[in-house]
Design an enzyme around this catalytic site. Structure first.
Site, PDB file in Angstrom:
ATOM      1  N   CYS A  30     137.389  22.099  66.355  1.00  0.00           N
ATOM      2  CA  CYS A  30     138.480  21.818  67.295  1.00  0.00           C
ATOM      3  C   CYS A  30     138.223  20.446  67.920  1.00  0.00           C
ATOM      4  O   CYS A  30     137.073  20.088  68.162  1.00  0.00           O
ATOM      5  CB  CYS A  30     138.488  22.895  68.389  1.00  0.00           C
TER       6      CYS A  30
ATOM      7  N   CYS B  32     142.731  38.175  64.087  1.00  0.00           N
ATOM      8  CA  CYS B  32     142.607  36.911  64.804  1.00  0.00           C
ATOM      9  C   CYS B  32     142.275  35.830  63.786  1.00  0.00           C
ATOM     10  O   CYS B  32     141.233  35.891  63.133  1.00  0.00           O
ATOM     11  CB  CYS B  32     141.491  37.075  65.842  1.00  0.00           C
TER      12      CYS B  32
ATOM     13  N   CYS C 280     133.794  27.330  75.543  1.00  0.00           N
ATOM     14  CA  CYS C 280     134.162  27.815  74.202  1.00  0.00           C
ATOM     15  C   CYS C 280     133.180  27.337  73.141  1.00  0.00           C
ATOM     16  O   CYS C 280     132.886  26.145  73.051  1.00  0.00           O
ATOM     17  CB  CYS C 280     135.575  27.345  73.866  1.00  0.00           C
TER      18      CYS C 280
ATOM     19  N   CYS D 172     136.696  22.531  75.301  1.00  0.00           N
ATOM     20  CA  CYS D 172     136.680  23.415  76.471  1.00  0.00           C
ATOM     21  C   CYS D 172     135.237  23.866  76.677  1.00  0.00           C
ATOM     22  O   CYS D 172     134.562  24.269  75.724  1.00  0.00           O
ATOM     23  CB  CYS D 172     137.608  24.598  76.236  1.00  0.00           C
TER      24      CYS D 172
ATOM     25  N   CYS E   5     136.395  36.489  71.636  1.00  0.00           N
ATOM     26  CA  CYS E   5     137.084  35.234  71.937  1.00  0.00           C
ATOM     27  C   CYS E   5     136.109  34.118  72.239  1.00  0.00           C
ATOM     28  O   CYS E   5     135.217  34.277  73.062  1.00  0.00           O
ATOM     29  CB  CYS E   5     137.918  35.364  73.198  1.00  0.00           C
TER      30      CYS E   5
ATOM     31  N   GLU F 194     136.305  31.463  60.459  1.00  0.00           N
ATOM     32  CA  GLU F 194     136.047  32.875  60.702  1.00  0.00           C
ATOM     33  C   GLU F 194     137.361  33.606  60.987  1.00  0.00           C
ATOM     34  O   GLU F 194     138.277  33.049  61.580  1.00  0.00           O
ATOM     35  CB  GLU F 194     135.074  33.038  61.876  1.00  0.00           C
TER      36      GLU F 194
HETATM   37  N1  SAH Z   1     142.709  26.860  70.904  1.00  0.00           N
HETATM   38  C1  SAH Z   1     143.537  27.895  71.340  1.00  0.00           C
HETATM   39  C2  SAH Z   1     143.326  29.199  70.601  1.00  0.00           C
HETATM   40  C3  SAH Z   1     141.906  29.622  70.308  1.00  0.00           C
HETATM   41  S1  SAH Z   1     140.898  30.141  71.640  1.00  0.00           S
HETATM   42  C4  SAH Z   1     143.384  28.107  72.851  1.00  0.00           C
HETATM   43  O1  SAH Z   1     142.494  27.503  73.425  1.00  0.00           O
HETATM   44  O2  SAH Z   1     144.210  28.806  73.407  1.00  0.00           O
HETATM   45  C5  SAH Z   1     141.449  31.784  72.045  1.00  0.00           C
HETATM   46  C6  SAH Z   1     141.197  32.189  73.488  1.00  0.00           C
HETATM   47  O3  SAH Z   1     139.791  32.434  73.730  1.00  0.00           O
HETATM   48  C7  SAH Z   1     141.583  31.120  74.492  1.00  0.00           C
HETATM   49  O4  SAH Z   1     142.239  31.659  75.595  1.00  0.00           O
HETATM   50  C8  SAH Z   1     140.248  30.574  74.897  1.00  0.00           C
HETATM   51  O5  SAH Z   1     140.330  29.877  76.093  1.00  0.00           O
HETATM   52  C9  SAH Z   1     139.416  31.828  74.951  1.00  0.00           C
HETATM   53  N2  SAH Z   1     137.986  31.573  74.965  1.00  0.00           N
HETATM   54  C10 SAH Z   1     137.324  30.504  74.468  1.00  0.00           C
HETATM   55  N3  SAH Z   1     135.995  30.650  74.665  1.00  0.00           N
HETATM   56  C11 SAH Z   1     135.811  31.835  75.290  1.00  0.00           C
HETATM   57  C12 SAH Z   1     134.659  32.575  75.715  1.00  0.00           C
HETATM   58  N4  SAH Z   1     133.441  32.104  75.522  1.00  0.00           N
HETATM   59  N5  SAH Z   1     134.837  33.758  76.322  1.00  0.00           N
HETATM   60  C13 SAH Z   1     136.080  34.264  76.473  1.00  0.00           C
HETATM   61  N6  SAH Z   1     137.200  33.641  76.064  1.00  0.00           N
HETATM   62  C14 SAH Z   1     137.072  32.440  75.493  1.00  0.00           C
HETATM   63 FE1  SF4 Z   2     139.582  24.484  71.092  1.00  0.00          FE
HETATM   64 FE2  SF4 Z   2     138.099  26.453  72.080  1.00  0.00          FE
HETATM   65 FE3  SF4 Z   2     139.487  24.904  73.734  1.00  0.00          FE
HETATM   66 FE4  SF4 Z   2     140.761  26.656  72.166  1.00  0.00          FE
HETATM   67  S1  SF4 Z   2     139.345  27.148  73.798  1.00  0.00           S
HETATM   68  S2  SF4 Z   2     141.305  24.496  72.513  1.00  0.00           S
HETATM   69  S3  SF4 Z   2     139.456  26.576  70.316  1.00  0.00           S
HETATM   70  S4  SF4 Z   2     137.802  24.249  72.412  1.00  0.00           S
END
Ligand code: SAH
Ligand code: SF4
Length: 372
Positions: free
Chosen positions: A121, A114, A128, A125, A350, A101
């Site tokens: 991934c 973005c 996420c 996390c 995000c 996406e």
């Molecule tokens: N993998 C990388 C980049 C992609 S995520 C990383 O983790 O930094 C981009 C940003 O979105 C990161 O800061 C991540 O922690 C945040 N993010 C992930 N899930 C989210 C959510 N449900 N609500 C708000 N931010 C989120």
């Molecule tokens: Fe992967 Fe989502 Fe964690 Fe970023 S925030 S490292 S995309 S699992």
């Protein structure tokens, strides 16, 4: 919402994303080197043409050779959605039908694209959505640059404009962990920043990482882009839970790598991203500890209201809590913007991204489960 479901045609390999020196090695034999190579580059990345036949100043034999063996194709757009706030999200697919996406967030005087670096991934996390999708594969440099070129096609942004642009900033905040796909991401950044092509300034590219410590120094030295760190917690036991990579690279090591980030100065700050999770990481004590931890690192803190997704177990902190948290950070002398959630209604904010096919297969699974 618009949808296109044309089958992916059998395509020739794309030249997009190939570094200039590799192009030279590959095509010296047919005379594509020196100024001829610069002409090709200019057509591809400055003018954005999609057919070799449009490259009017290249000799016929070169155009024929390229047309017969290569293409300039971008990712396929399978679905395009526009949010109430103007944010756009495209579900794209690549030659193997894998999906990613891409999101565009328009703002006054600029537009941020973005982009994704992986399909899925490996990191999980907990807050996420992408993290619930297993890593399918890394994206290639061609597929990463292709996302930007596709957006420029949509906004009709060829030749590369001198002034204001719809795609003025690029953030690696889509699907995937860019530092786990370093070589391809790095190759893509070299192309995106090339002065004779897409010409994005390094300052306008942000790479967001969940904290792959051993790659951070290299990222600063070789790429020199703006760094964003997904911090999200100020104590190891909580960060271990939210960002499991913390078990490998704990907070102290991560912040040490940030302190040593090569391009760091007051004008180039690191952004710490902090997702606001109600009752989890949003207390005054957390804010104060955050300020203590980042002391001495030129930084800015980006507070991200948690964006919910189907099945997520967290809630977003209240606006008052976020305000209070931001206030503590601000009073300590740091810029602490609260990121306005954009495109939530189309799951484009995000951490809400996930390949549509995965969503559908989960849905099918649920239906089967409930039937079984
Ligand atoms: N993998 C990388 C980049 C992609 S995520 C990383 O983790 O930094 C981009 C940003 O979105 C990161 O800061 C991540 O922690 C945040 N993010 C992930 N899930 C989210 C959510 N449900 N609500 C708000 N931010 C989120
Ligand atoms: Fe992967 Fe989502 Fe964690 Fe970023 S925030 S490292 S995309 S699992």
């Amino acid at each position: 919402m618009t949808s296109t479901s044309l089958p992916t045609p059998a395509l020739l390999p794309s030249l997009i994303g190939m570094p200039k020196d590799s192009l030279e090695t590959q095509f010296t034999d047919i005379g594509l080197k020196g100024f001829r190579l610069n002409q090709l580059w200019h057509w591809m990345y400055h003018r954005g043409v999609r057919e070799f036949s449009e490259m009017k100043n290249l000799p016929k034999n070169i155009v024929e050779h390229l047309s017969q063996n290569y293409s300039l194709h971008r990712p396929n757009i399978k679905l395009s959605q526009v949010s109430k706030d103007g944010t756009q999200k495209w579900l794209i697919s690549y030659d193997d039908n894998q999906e990613a996406e891409v999101v565009h967030i328009p703002e006054v005087n600029r537009g941020t694209l973005c982009i994704s670096s992986q399909i899925g991934c490996t990191l999980t996390c907990k807050f996420c959505h992408t993290g619930t999708q297993k890593l399918v594969r890394n994206l290639t440099s061609s597929e990463i640059v292709g996302q930007v070129m596709m957006a420029r096609d949509i906004f009709n942004e060829w030749p590369t404009p001198m002034g204001q642009r719809h795609v003025s900033n690029v953030v690696f905040m889509g699907m995937g962990e860019p530092l786990y796909n370093y070589d391809q991401v790095s190759q893509a950044i070299q192309i995106l920043t090339d002065q004779n092509g897409i010409c994005l300034s390094k300052r306008k590219i942000t790479l967001s990482t969940s904290g792959v410590v051993p790659m951070i120094e290299r990222c600063g030295k070789e790429l020199g882009v703006h760094l964003a760190i997904s911090l999200h917690a100020v104590r190891d036991n909580l960060r271990d839970e939210l960002v499991p990579l913390n078990k490998k690279y704990p907070i102290a090591e991560l912040l040490n790598a940030c302190r040593n980030y090569p391009i760091l100065s007051n004008s180039k700050r690191i952004t710490f991203e902090y997702v606001m999770l109600k009752g989890v990481n949003d207390s005054d004590a957390d804010a104060k500890e955050l300020v203590r931890l980042i002391k001495g690192i030129p930084s800015k803190i980006n507070l991200i209201p948690f964006n919910p997704w189907p099945g997520s177990i967290y809630e977003c902190s209240s606006p008052e809590r976020i305000h209070q948290f931001a206030e503590i950070i601000y009073k300590a002398g740091y810029v602490s913007p609260v990121r306005a959630p954009r495109g939530r209604d189309i799951l484009a904010a995000c951490g809400q991204l996930k390949s549509e096919s995965q969503r559908i297969s989960k849905l099918k699974q649920k239906t089967l489960d409930s039937q079984g």
